[in-house]
Scaffold this active site. Structure first.
Site, PDB file in Angstrom:
ATOM      1  N   GLU A 283       0.638  -1.142  -0.026  1.00 15.18           N
ATOM      2  CA  GLU A 283      -0.172  -0.107   0.013  1.00 15.18           C
ATOM      3  C   GLU A 283       0.826   1.284  -0.160  1.00 15.18           C
ATOM      4  O   GLU A 283       0.503   2.287  -0.571  1.00 15.18           O
ATOM      5  CB  GLU A 283      -0.911  -0.030   1.117  1.00 15.18           C
ATOM      6  CG  GLU A 283      -1.886  -1.123   1.204  1.00 15.18           C
ATOM      7  CD  GLU A 283      -2.646  -1.153   0.012  1.00 15.18           C
ATOM      8  OE1 GLU A 283      -3.126  -0.379  -0.721  1.00 15.18           O
ATOM      9  OE2 GLU A 283      -3.134  -2.329  -0.366  1.00 15.18           O
ATOM     10  N   TRP A 286       1.901   1.562  -3.493  1.00 15.48           N
ATOM     11  CA  TRP A 286       1.019   2.371  -4.256  1.00 15.48           C
ATOM     12  C   TRP A 286       0.971   4.044  -3.990  1.00 15.48           C
ATOM     13  O   TRP A 286       0.766   4.714  -4.931  1.00 15.48           O
ATOM     14  CB  TRP A 286      -0.533   1.900  -3.854  1.00 15.48           C
ATOM     15  CG  TRP A 286      -1.081   0.424  -4.485  1.00 15.48           C
ATOM     16  CD1 TRP A 286      -1.219  -0.492  -3.835  1.00 15.48           C
ATOM     17  CD2 TRP A 286      -1.420   0.657  -5.802  1.00 15.48           C
ATOM     18  NE1 TRP A 286      -1.576  -1.355  -5.051  1.00 15.48           N
ATOM     19  CE2 TRP A 286      -2.003  -0.767  -6.282  1.00 15.48           C
ATOM     20  CE3 TRP A 286      -1.721   1.502  -7.073  1.00 15.48           C
ATOM     21  CZ2 TRP A 286      -2.436  -1.184  -7.385  1.00 15.48           C
ATOM     22  CZ3 TRP A 286      -2.290   1.254  -8.030  1.00 15.48           C
ATOM     23  CH2 TRP A 286      -2.496  -0.251  -8.508  1.00 15.48           C
ATOM     24  N   TRP A 314     -22.490  10.908 -18.821  1.00 14.14           N
ATOM     25  CA  TRP A 314     -22.798  10.594 -17.483  1.00 14.14           C
ATOM     26  C   TRP A 314     -24.512  10.708 -17.561  1.00 14.14           C
ATOM     27  O   TRP A 314     -24.891  11.897 -18.184  1.00 14.14           O
ATOM     28  CB  TRP A 314     -22.067  11.339 -16.593  1.00 14.14           C
ATOM     29  CG  TRP A 314     -20.687  11.164 -16.546  1.00 14.14           C
ATOM     30  CD1 TRP A 314     -19.736  12.127 -17.082  1.00 14.14           C
ATOM     31  CD2 TRP A 314     -19.923  10.053 -16.074  1.00 14.14           C
ATOM     32  NE1 TRP A 314     -18.436  11.567 -16.891  1.00 14.14           N
ATOM     33  CE2 TRP A 314     -18.410  10.470 -16.114  1.00 14.14           C
ATOM     34  CE3 TRP A 314     -20.385   8.937 -15.544  1.00 14.14           C
ATOM     35  CZ2 TRP A 314     -17.403   9.459 -16.162  1.00 14.14           C
ATOM     36  CZ3 TRP A 314     -19.328   8.092 -15.306  1.00 14.14           C
ATOM     37  CH2 TRP A 314     -17.933   8.169 -15.363  1.00 14.14           C
ATOM     38  N   ASN A 349     -11.019   1.797   3.401  1.00 14.54           N
ATOM     39  CA  ASN A 349     -10.467   1.414   2.212  1.00 14.54           C
ATOM     40  C   ASN A 349     -11.437   0.709   1.245  1.00 14.54           C
ATOM     41  O   ASN A 349     -11.600   1.145   0.117  1.00 14.54           O
ATOM     42  CB  ASN A 349      -9.002   1.201   1.843  1.00 14.54           C
ATOM     43  CG  ASN A 349      -8.564   0.742   0.556  1.00 14.54           C
ATOM     44  OD1 ASN A 349      -8.505   1.708  -0.202  1.00 14.54           O
ATOM     45  ND2 ASN A 349      -8.485  -0.561   0.219  1.00 14.54           N
ATOM     46  N   TRP A 367     -17.023  10.784 -12.280  1.00 16.31           N
ATOM     47  CA  TRP A 367     -16.178  10.418 -10.936  1.00 16.31           C
ATOM     48  C   TRP A 367     -15.562  11.694 -10.549  1.00 16.31           C
ATOM     49  O   TRP A 367     -15.214  11.779  -9.265  1.00 16.31           O
ATOM     50  CB  TRP A 367     -14.995   9.349 -11.224  1.00 16.31           C
ATOM     51  CG  TRP A 367     -14.235  10.044 -12.636  1.00 16.31           C
ATOM     52  CD1 TRP A 367     -14.374   9.771 -13.942  1.00 16.31           C
ATOM     53  CD2 TRP A 367     -12.959  10.801 -12.367  1.00 16.31           C
ATOM     54  NE1 TRP A 367     -13.426  10.491 -14.588  1.00 16.31           N
ATOM     55  CE2 TRP A 367     -12.658  11.118 -13.690  1.00 16.31           C
ATOM     56  CE3 TRP A 367     -12.410  11.307 -11.329  1.00 16.31           C
ATOM     57  CZ2 TRP A 367     -11.265  11.855 -13.942  1.00 16.31           C
ATOM     58  CZ3 TRP A 367     -11.247  11.966 -11.724  1.00 16.31           C
ATOM     59  CH2 TRP A 367     -10.542  12.402 -12.976  1.00 16.31           C
ATOM     60  N   TRP A 390      -9.684   7.221  -7.550  1.00 19.17           N
ATOM     61  CA  TRP A 390     -11.008   7.468  -8.145  1.00 19.17           C
ATOM     62  C   TRP A 390     -11.163   6.871  -9.697  1.00 19.17           C
ATOM     63  O   TRP A 390     -11.777   6.311 -10.185  1.00 19.17           O
ATOM     64  CB  TRP A 390     -11.487   8.908  -8.037  1.00 19.17           C
ATOM     65  CG  TRP A 390     -12.281   9.144  -6.861  1.00 19.17           C
ATOM     66  CD1 TRP A 390     -11.866   9.627  -5.554  1.00 19.17           C
ATOM     67  CD2 TRP A 390     -13.645   9.142  -6.724  1.00 19.17           C
ATOM     68  NE1 TRP A 390     -12.806   9.702  -4.713  1.00 19.17           N
ATOM     69  CE2 TRP A 390     -13.993   9.377  -5.125  1.00 19.17           C
ATOM     70  CE3 TRP A 390     -14.460   8.619  -7.399  1.00 19.17           C
ATOM     71  CZ2 TRP A 390     -15.435   9.282  -4.681  1.00 19.17           C
ATOM     72  CZ3 TRP A 390     -15.883   8.482  -7.108  1.00 19.17           C
ATOM     73  CH2 TRP A 390     -16.205   8.792  -5.831  1.00 19.17           C
TER      74      TRP A 390
HETATM   75  C1  LIG Z   1     -11.926   6.244  -4.111  1.00 17.76           C
HETATM   76  C2  LIG Z   1     -10.726   6.291  -3.177  1.00 17.76           C
HETATM   77  C3  LIG Z   1     -10.030   7.489  -2.827  1.00 17.76           C
HETATM   78  C4  LIG Z   1      -8.947   7.579  -1.797  1.00 17.76           C
HETATM   79  N1  LIG Z   1      -8.681   8.675  -1.378  1.00 17.76           N
HETATM   80  C5  LIG Z   1      -7.292   8.746  -0.664  1.00 17.76           C
HETATM   81  C6  LIG Z   1      -6.742  10.021  -0.177  1.00 17.76           C
HETATM   82  O1  LIG Z   1      -7.400  10.954  -0.246  1.00 17.76           O
HETATM   83  N2  LIG Z   1      -5.885   9.830   0.527  1.00 17.76           N
HETATM   84  C7  LIG Z   1      -5.105   8.807   0.942  1.00 17.76           C
HETATM   85  O2  LIG Z   1      -4.195   8.770   1.773  1.00 17.76           O
HETATM   86  N3  LIG Z   1      -5.698   7.609   0.583  1.00 17.76           N
HETATM   87  C8  LIG Z   1      -6.833   7.492  -0.135  1.00 17.76           C
HETATM   88  N4  LIG Z   1      -7.111   6.278  -0.530  1.00 17.76           N
HETATM   89  C9  LIG Z   1      -6.449   4.959  -0.392  1.00 17.76           C
HETATM   90  C10 LIG Z   1      -6.764   4.338   1.120  1.00 17.76           C
HETATM   91  O3  LIG Z   1      -8.193   4.333   0.965  1.00 17.76           O
HETATM   92  C11 LIG Z   1      -6.531   5.197   2.080  1.00 17.76           C
HETATM   93  O4  LIG Z   1      -4.983   5.309   2.309  1.00 17.76           O
HETATM   94  C12 LIG Z   1      -6.735   4.168   3.343  1.00 17.76           C
HETATM   95  O5  LIG Z   1      -7.985   3.970   3.677  1.00 17.76           O
HETATM   96  C13 LIG Z   1      -6.210   5.084   4.573  1.00 17.76           C
HETATM   97  O6  LIG Z   1      -6.454   4.225   5.978  1.00 17.76           O
HETATM   98  P1  LIG Z   1      -5.054   3.646   6.631  1.00 17.76           P
HETATM   99  O7  LIG Z   1      -4.168   4.661   7.051  1.00 17.76           O
HETATM  100  O8  LIG Z   1      -5.846   2.886   7.756  1.00 17.76           O
HETATM  101  O9  LIG Z   1      -4.275   2.697   5.547  1.00 17.76           O
HETATM  102  P2  LIG Z   1      -3.403   1.134   5.655  1.00 17.76           P
HETATM  103  O10 LIG Z   1      -4.214   0.157   4.784  1.00 17.76           O
HETATM  104  O11 LIG Z   1      -3.106   1.302   6.674  1.00 17.76           O
HETATM  105  O12 LIG Z   1      -2.450   1.818   4.449  1.00 17.76           O
HETATM  106  C14 LIG Z   1      -1.271   2.568   4.888  1.00 17.76           C
HETATM  107  C15 LIG Z   1      -0.954   3.725   4.357  1.00 17.76           C
HETATM  108  O13 LIG Z   1      -0.633   3.417   2.816  1.00 17.76           O
HETATM  109  C16 LIG Z   1      -1.260   4.344   1.971  1.00 17.76           C
HETATM  110  N5  LIG Z   1      -2.155   3.853   1.103  1.00 17.76           N
HETATM  111  C17 LIG Z   1      -2.936   2.854   1.305  1.00 17.76           C
HETATM  112  N6  LIG Z   1      -3.756   2.376   0.442  1.00 17.76           N
HETATM  113  C18 LIG Z   1      -3.545   3.575  -0.606  1.00 17.76           C
HETATM  114  C19 LIG Z   1      -4.036   3.437  -1.829  1.00 17.76           C
HETATM  115  N7  LIG Z   1      -4.907   2.723  -2.523  1.00 17.76           N
HETATM  116  N8  LIG Z   1      -3.228   4.602  -2.856  1.00 17.76           N
HETATM  117  C20 LIG Z   1      -2.353   5.144  -2.060  1.00 17.76           C
HETATM  118  N9  LIG Z   1      -1.993   5.091  -0.826  1.00 17.76           N
HETATM  119  C21 LIG Z   1      -2.435   4.080  -0.142  1.00 17.76           C
HETATM  120  C22 LIG Z   1      -1.748   5.318   3.028  1.00 17.76           C
HETATM  121  O14 LIG Z   1      -0.889   6.631   3.146  1.00 17.76           O
HETATM  122  C23 LIG Z   1      -2.136   4.489   4.063  1.00 17.76           C
HETATM  123  O15 LIG Z   1      -2.136   5.529   5.396  1.00 17.76           O
HETATM  124  C24 LIG Z   1      -8.472   6.144  -1.504  1.00 17.76           C
HETATM  125  C25 LIG Z   1      -8.797   5.165  -1.863  1.00 17.76           C
HETATM  126  C26 LIG Z   1     -10.048   5.110  -2.758  1.00 17.76           C
HETATM  127  C27 LIG Z   1     -10.506   3.753  -3.306  1.00 17.76           C
END
Ligand SMILES: Cc1cc2nc3c(=O)[nH]c(=O)nc-3n(C[C@H](O)[C@H](O)[C@H](O)COP(=O)(O)OP(=O)(O)OC[C@H]3O[C@@H](n4cnc5c(N)ncnc54)[C@H](O)[C@@H]3O)c2cc1C
Length: 491
Positions: A283, A286, A314, A349, A367, A390
C-alpha cells in the site's frame, strides 16, 4: 566527519512534513548551514479557498504545528508561523532573516509545484536559492523508469522495480544536528489561534486520530503490534485492521521512511508477520506510484488518464448525487460508509472502493464529482492518492479496474460486513433487521421490516437504482467508447 557548513544561514520551510525527526530538508539544513531558521506558513492561498470553516484538516494541522513549534523550541530553535500567502511571505521572510537559501521538501501537486516555482523565482531575484529534497516518497520523479526510460503507468512492474531498487540507505532516517544549529529567533513567537485563522475548532474526537508527531508515533506503535494480521483483517470495515496512519502520512507527522522501515524490518525479521507487513508495504508503494503518476501526468487532475474516457456521457442527476453524498442511496453498506465519512472524515479503504464504484457505475455520476467530495471531507485527502484511486475505480485511470468489472454493493456487503456490524454502527435505524435483511432491506419480508421498526421510504430510503439495470446501462455507456482490446472475454 561533518564537513564545514557551506551556508552561513538557511530557512527551512515546513509544509506537509510537520515533524523534526527524520526530516530530509531539516537534516540537510543543519548539516550544511551554521544557523537554521524554521517557518510554517498558514497559507492564505490554501486556507481562504476552503469551503468549510470547521475543516478538520485545519484543526489537525494547527495542533500538529503547535507541537512542532514546541519541539523546535525545546531543541533551542523557533518556528515562524505567519498567516499570509506563502508565495510572498517566504521570499520576504528569507530577506528579513538574511538567509542564503530556503530548504524545503518536494511536493508533487501541480499547485504546490507552481507555488514553489514562483517562490524560487522571487528568491532568485535576491540571489537566494530554493533547495528541494525528496521526503514524501521513497522514490520520486524519474528515479524509477521503464527500460525505455519512461515513467511507469502499470503498478506491478513499478512495484517490482521499487523493491529491486530498495537499499538500506533509502529507508535510513535523515537525522538532524539540531543542537547549536537552530536559530532561537525572538520574533518568531505568536502562533495564530484557529479562530485567528478564521476557523472553528473542529472536533477530531470521532476521527480516532491524534494529531502531531506524538500522535503518529502512538498510532505506529499500535499498528506494529497488529501488522501481522493486516493482510487478513484490512478488508473488513468493522475490524480495526488497517494502520489509520493516512492523515499522519498526508501531513508528514510521520516519515514514509519510518513507516516503510517498519514494514521492511518486520518482513525480514518475523516470518509470522511477513505476509501482513508485505501487504502493508504494498500500500505504501501504491502511494509512491500515485505521486509519480501525478508528477508526470498533471493533467489527471481535470482529465481521465485515458483520454477516451473523457467522452463518457454521464446520466446521473442531482437527486442521485445528493442521495450519495448524504448517505441516502438505499444501499446500506454505501450509506453507512458515507455516514462514516461525514461524521469522522475517514472511510475504510474497501468502502472507498464500494462507495466510489456505486457513484460512478450505479448512479452514473461523473467520478470527478465524487473525487471532489472526498477531497472536501477526507482528513487524509491527498490529491495523488485520491485522484489515482477514483480513476482506478471509475476505470478511467492507468492500470485501472477494467470497465466491465462492477462491484455489486449487496455482494460486497455480504462478503465484507457479513454480520452487518459496520452497518448497524452507522445506520442505527436498521440495527434490528435480522440476518441478510440488513444488506438489502427492500428484499426483506414485510413482517421482518415491521418487527425491526423499519418503514421503507420513511425510516430508510428505497434503493435509488436497481443494481442490475444500472449495471447494464453502465456497461453500455463504457462499451460505446471501448477499444477492441478492452472487450470482456466471451464465454
Ligand atoms: C476512491 C478512493 C479514494 C482515496 N483517497 C485517498 C486519499 O485522499 N488519501 C489517502 O491517503 N488515501 C486515499 N485512498 C487510499 C486508501 O483508502 C487510504 O489510504 C486508506 O484507507 C487509509 O487508511 P489507513 O491509513 O488505515 O490505511 P492502511 O491500509 O494502513 O495503509 C497504509 C498507508 O498506505 C497508503 N495507502 C493505502 N492504500 C492506498 C492506496 N490505494 N493508494 C495510495 N495510498 C494508499 C496510505 O498512506 C495509508 O495510510 C483512497 C482510496 C479510494 C478507493
Amino acid at each position: 566527519m561533518i564537513p564545514d557548513p557551506e551556508f552561513e544561514s538557511v530557512l527551512v520551510w515546513f509544509r506537509r512534513d510537520l515533524r523534526i525527526d527524520d526530516h530530509a530538508a531539516l537534516s540537510a539544513a543543519t548539516r550544511r548551514a551554521r544557523r537554521v531558521h524554521c517557518a510554517f506558513v498558514f497559507d492564505r492561498d490554501i486556507l481562504d479557498a476552503l469551503p468549510d470553516r470547521d475543516d478538520r484538516r485545519v484543526a489537525f494541522v494547527h495542533a500538529s504545528v503547535v507541537e512542532l513549534e514546541r519541539e523546535l523550541r525545546r531543541a533551542g530553535g523557533a518556528l515562524h508561523t505567519p498567516h499570509a500567502s506563502a508565495r510572498a511571505e517566504i521570499p520576504a521572510l528569507a530577506a528579513r532573516l538574511g538567509v542564503q537559501a530556503v530548504f524545503a521538501n518536494r511536493d508533487y501537486e501541480p499547485c504546490a509545484r507552481e507555488r514553489d516555482a514562483e517562490v524560487e523565482r522571487a528568491l532568485a531575484r535576491d540571489s537566494r536559492a530554493l533547495h528541494s529534497f525528496k521526503d514524501q516518497a521513497v522514490f520520486d520523479r524519474d528515479e524509477l523508469t521503464t527500460a525505455q526510460g519512461r515513467p511507469y503507468s502499470v503498478y506491478t512492474p513499478y512495484r517490482n522495480a521499487w523493491l529491486r531498487r530498495l537499499s538500506p540507505e533509502d529507508l535510513a532516517p535523515r537525522a538532524a544536528l539540531l543542537r547549536g544549529r537552530l536559530a532561537s529567533d525572538q520574533g518568531a513567537a505568536g502562533l495564530p489561534t484557529l479562530a485567528g485563522l478564521g476557523f472553528a475548532q473542529a472536533s477530531l474526537a470521532g476521527t480516532g486520530v491524534t494529531p502531531g508527531a506524538s500522535g503518529a508515533r502512538a498510532a505506529l506503535d499500535d499498528f506494529a503490534s497488529r501488522i501481522d494480521a493486516y493482510r487478513d483483517a484490512r478488508d473488513f470495515p468493522a475490524l480495526d485492521g488497517s494502520s489509520r496512519l493516512s492523515a499522519h502520512l498526508r501531513f508528514g507527522t510521520v516519515s514514509i521512511r519510518v513507516a516503510a522501515g517498519l514494514a521492511w524490518r518486520t518482513m525480514q525479521a518475523d516470518p509470522a508477520a511477513a505476509e501482513g507487513a508485505g501487504a502493508w508495504l504494498d500500500e505504501l508503494i501504491w502511494r509512491d506510484f500515485w505521486f509519480q503518476i501525478l508528477h508526470h501526468h498533471p493533467r489527471v487532475v481535470e482529465h481521465a488518464f485515458r483520454p477516451e474516457y473523457d467522452r463518457i456521457r454521464w446520466s446521473g442527476d442531482d437527486a442521485r448525487w445528493l442521495a450519495w453524498r448524504e448517505g441516502r442511496t438505499g444501499y446500506p453498506l454505501v450509506d453507512a460508509a458515507m455516514t462514516q465519512l461525514e461524521r469522522t472524515g475517514w472511510m475504510h479503504n474497501r468502502l472507498r472502493m464500494v462507495a466510489a464504484s456505486f457513484l460512478v457505475k450505479d448512479l452514473g455520476v461523473d467520478w470527478r464529482l465524487g473525487e471532489r467530495h472526498f477531497a472536501r471531507k477526507l482528513l487524509d485527502f491527498d490529491l495523488a492518492a485520491n485522484n489515482g484511486n477514483w480513476q482506478w475505480t471509475a476505470s478511467t485511470g492507468c492500470d485501472a479496474q477494467p470497465w466491465f468489472r462492477i462491484f455489486n454493493p449487496v455482494t460486497q456487503s455480504l462478503k465484507f460486513d457479513a454480520d452487518g456490524r459496520f452497518i448497524r454502527r452507522w445506520l442505527p435505524q436498521l440495527a434490528k433487521l435480522p440476518g441478510r435483511a440488513i444488506h438489502a432491506p427492500w428484499r426483506a419480508a414485510p413482517p421482518a421490516l415491521a418487527a425491526a421498526g423499519v418503514r421503507l421510504g420513511v425510516d430508510y430510503p428505497l434503493p435509488a437504482v436497481d443494481h442490475e439495470t444500472a449495471r447494464a446501462e453502465t456497461l453500455a455507456r463504457y462499451a460505446a467508447l471501448r477499444r477492441p482490446r478492452d472487450a470482456p472475454a466471451t464465454k
